[in-house]
Design a protein around this motif. Structure first.
Motif, PDB file in Angstrom:
ATOM      1  N   GLY A  89       0.801  -1.227   0.000  1.00  0.00           N
ATOM      2  CA  GLY A  89       0.000   0.000   0.000  1.00  0.00           C
ATOM      3  C   GLY A  89       0.833   1.277   0.000  1.00  0.00           C
ATOM      4  O   GLY A  89       0.306   2.361   0.178  1.00  0.00           O
ATOM      5  N   GLY A  92       6.959   4.007  -3.904  1.00  0.00           N
ATOM      6  CA  GLY A  92       8.387   4.147  -3.624  1.00  0.00           C
ATOM      7  C   GLY A  92       8.919   5.555  -3.791  1.00  0.00           C
ATOM      8  O   GLY A  92       9.830   5.974  -3.082  1.00  0.00           O
ATOM      9  N   CYS A  93       8.365   6.287  -4.753  1.00  0.00           N
ATOM     10  CA  CYS A  93       8.872   7.644  -4.976  1.00  0.00           C
ATOM     11  C   CYS A  93       7.795   8.468  -5.693  1.00  0.00           C
ATOM     12  O   CYS A  93       6.757   7.937  -6.081  1.00  0.00           O
ATOM     13  CB  CYS A  93      10.159   7.615  -5.807  1.00  0.00           C
TER      14      CYS A  93
ATOM     15  N   PRO B  33      13.780   9.093  -3.363  1.00  0.00           N
ATOM     16  CA  PRO B  33      12.680   8.139  -3.109  1.00  0.00           C
ATOM     17  C   PRO B  33      12.140   8.287  -1.691  1.00  0.00           C
ATOM     18  O   PRO B  33      12.855   8.759  -0.806  1.00  0.00           O
ATOM     19  CB  PRO B  33      13.354   6.771  -3.287  1.00  0.00           C
ATOM     20  N   PHE B  34      10.889   7.894  -1.488  1.00  0.00           N
ATOM     21  CA  PHE B  34      10.276   7.960  -0.158  1.00  0.00           C
ATOM     22  C   PHE B  34      11.082   7.058   0.796  1.00  0.00           C
ATOM     23  O   PHE B  34      11.745   6.124   0.343  1.00  0.00           O
ATOM     24  CB  PHE B  34       8.817   7.487  -0.220  1.00  0.00           C
ATOM     25  N   ALA B  37      11.732   3.323   0.317  1.00  0.00           N
ATOM     26  CA  ALA B  37      12.466   2.835  -0.853  1.00  0.00           C
ATOM     27  C   ALA B  37      13.825   3.507  -1.024  1.00  0.00           C
ATOM     28  O   ALA B  37      14.519   3.264  -2.003  1.00  0.00           O
ATOM     29  CB  ALA B  37      11.617   3.048  -2.114  1.00  0.00           C
ATOM     30  N   GLU B 111       7.259   7.572   7.565  1.00  0.00           N
ATOM     31  CA  GLU B 111       6.766   7.009   6.302  1.00  0.00           C
ATOM     32  C   GLU B 111       7.054   7.980   5.147  1.00  0.00           C
ATOM     33  O   GLU B 111       7.248   7.578   4.001  1.00  0.00           O
ATOM     34  CB  GLU B 111       5.270   6.758   6.431  1.00  0.00           C
ATOM     35  N   ALA B 156       4.018   8.800   0.475  1.00  0.00           N
ATOM     36  CA  ALA B 156       4.273   7.372   0.264  1.00  0.00           C
ATOM     37  C   ALA B 156       2.963   6.586   0.209  1.00  0.00           C
ATOM     38  O   ALA B 156       2.811   5.676  -0.589  1.00  0.00           O
ATOM     39  CB  ALA B 156       5.167   6.840   1.374  1.00  0.00           C
ATOM     40  N   CYS B 157       2.024   6.949   1.052  1.00  0.00           N
ATOM     41  CA  CYS B 157       0.747   6.246   1.044  1.00  0.00           C
ATOM     42  C   CYS B 157      -0.307   7.128   0.369  1.00  0.00           C
ATOM     43  O   CYS B 157      -0.445   8.297   0.723  1.00  0.00           O
ATOM     44  CB  CYS B 157       0.314   5.919   2.468  1.00  0.00           C
TER      45      CYS B 157
END
Lengths: 168, 347
Positions: A89, A92-93, B33-34, B37, B111, B156-157
């Protein structure tokens, strides 16, 4: 059948767990099942039910056919692939929003209703967004002015549109 | 280390029902990236860029705490003060910058790269939004955030995309719990795009009749509208709680007064006090204040709610304690503080 945990009592609870795509099945007695359930709830926020888990669940359920088509789809920037996204859920970016835009559209609609951002814009880098919104509002006003035959006002708006467009 | 959260320490509020208000904004740096990742090198880059900025240039002055360098008990204390999330406490790449006045905390590498949150006592959602907004303005002048023309701030979510904003209030609702109205009420708030949780967030039970209510939808609705919506619903809930409480008192005043003063008796005398008992008894005192049966500054009740938590208890007193020692220390702290304010009330 005896409980797989204590091997003493009759197993009358069947537990199916799908964790990170791995399916495990267990046959437990009521006592052990309850004990395991309590263990799960003991940690503060750990592994317990939350909105993101729910989200992943909805995605894997609803997007069966889309998931098939999306297999192998991966983000060129961060390497996130569709399967991992659907399970966790999380994206990644920032570029994932582009990569998975087709899969995200129905999901965002479901979560937010109309997923078009309203409100604060970044002070920098959002000039284009501001201009776009401004232009679309002006064009709306222009159309209304023409329809109402307010031609002088329409000419003013047209000049304004030109100025905004030339602004870069 | 003392309690630093403003909702606990600087809590001059007279509202016994709305304990605190919070606004949280999720932001990510463009081009990285978040957190889920990113590489550890990228994680360090986020930390050094944002932490330095907050420490050296932010108007109110921030102190930065790195999760990797903090003992577990101190991280737990920050969770209990609601300055960081449980998730952040367990992230080695994580850090938090806390403003000197304890009103703003910026979580790094949770997050999302940044989670800016403003937390204030009482029902003060507008003020919390302004506080978080101005911190965001300051950061935005120096950093490029990931932003999408249609979707807004990227997170990210997907549940946080758009404004990235989660506004929430912590409410004490014992009368609605006892009159069994709470279930119906919590179900109804879903229709307003809101959701309810227990004291320490997702998946925790509502101990001591304390609930958190927050907006669910973050995209397609502007920040001030989110605040207005939530505030309107909270005011309704508050009115309902007051009405049910008054009804309870009208029907059985002696019984309720007895409950409140028994709780006070226990809290000012107990020598061994475990945390769930303390939660329940403090809830009784708050109910007493709410019903006008007991005169006590509610700020003290919020303070005790946090001071009695295991992490804060050990951090503030600079000791490592086992469970029994904690219960003894908790009893001592609660007893002393209550007797102190009661003495003052009498004068």
């Amino acid at each position: 059948m005896l409980c797989e945990e204590c091997r003493k009592h009759q197993a009358n609870v069947h537990v199916t767990q799908v964790l990170n795509g791995e399916r495990t099945e267990k046959n437990l007695c009521e006592h052990c099942a309850q004990a395991m359930g309590e263990l799960d709830l003991a940690g503060l926020g750990s592994g317990s039910f939350n909105i993101n888990n729910l989200l992943a669940g909805i995605m894997s359920m609803e997007q069966g056919s889309l998931a098939l088509k999306s297999r192998g789809l991966a983000c060129a920037t961060c390497g996130m692939d569709y399967r991992r996204f659907a399970e966790g859920g999380r994206l990644g970016c920032a570029d994932c929003y582009q990569t998975f835009s087709r899969q995200l559209a129905p999901l965002l609609k479901r979560i937010h209703g109309t997923p078009t951002h309203q409100g604060k814009l970044p002070s920098r880098g959002a000039l284009s967004v501001n201009r776009k919104r401004h232009l679309s509002r002006l064009k709306g006003e222009l159309k209304a002015a023409v329809e109402q035959e307010h031609f002088e006002r329409a000419a003013e708006i047209r000049d304004q549109i030109k100025r905004v467009e030339q602004g870069g | 280390m003392d309690c630093r959260a403003k909702w606990v320490a600087g809590g001059e509020t007279s509202d016994p029902i709305v304990i605190s208000s919070r606004v949280r904004l999720a932001r990510n740096l463009k081009g990285i990236p978040f957190p889920g990742a990113m590489s550890s090198k990228e994680g360090s880059e986020v930390l050094s860029r944002v932490a330095t900025l907050l420490e050296q240039k932010a108007p109110h002055g921030y102190e930065v705490f790195y999760m990797a360098k903090m003992p577990q008990v101190e991280r737990l204390a920050l969770v209990e003060e609601h300055l960081i999330s449980y998730d952040l406490a367990n992230k080695t790449e994580g850090a938090v910058a806390i403003s000197r006045d304890g009103a703003t905390s910026v979580m790094l590498n949770e997050e999302d790269h940044l989670r800016i949150q403003a937390l204030l006592p009482g029902l003060s959602l507008e003020e919390a939004w302004q506080t978080a907004d101005s911190c965001d303005d300051f950061l935005e002048a120096e950093l490029d955030f990931a932003f999408h023309e249609d979707y807004g701030y990227l997170t990210a979510c997907p549940t946080n995309v758009g404004t990235g904003m989660r506004a929430s209030v912590m409410l004490h609702l014992p009368a609605l719990v006892e009159s069994r109205q709470i279930g119906r009420l919590l179900a109804a708030i879903g229709q307003f795009g809101l959701m309810a949780r227990g004291l320490y967030g997702e998946g925790t039970e509502a101990k001591g009749s304390i609930f958190q209510i927050s907006n669910q939808v973050t995209c397609g609705i502007a920040e001030d509208e989110i605040v207005r919506n939530l505030k309107a619903v909270v005011e309704q809930i508050k009115a309902q709680e007051q009405a049910h409480l008054q009804k309870m008192v009208a029907l059985q005043r002696a019984k309720i007064e007895d409950r409140v003063y028994r709780a006070l008796g226990l809290l000012t005398n107990a020598r061994v006090l475990d945390s769930s008992e303390a939660m329940v008894l403090l809830s009784e005192l708050r109910l007493g204040v709410s019903a006008g049966l007991l005169s006590l500054p509610v700020g003290v009740l919020s303070e005790l709610l946090v001071l009695m938590q295991p992490g804060v208890l050990q951090t503030v007193n600079k000791v490592n304690l086992d469970a029994l020692e904690r219960d003894i220390k908790r009893g001592e702290i609660v007893r002393r503080r209550l007797l102190e304010v009661l003495g003052r009330e009498k004068q």
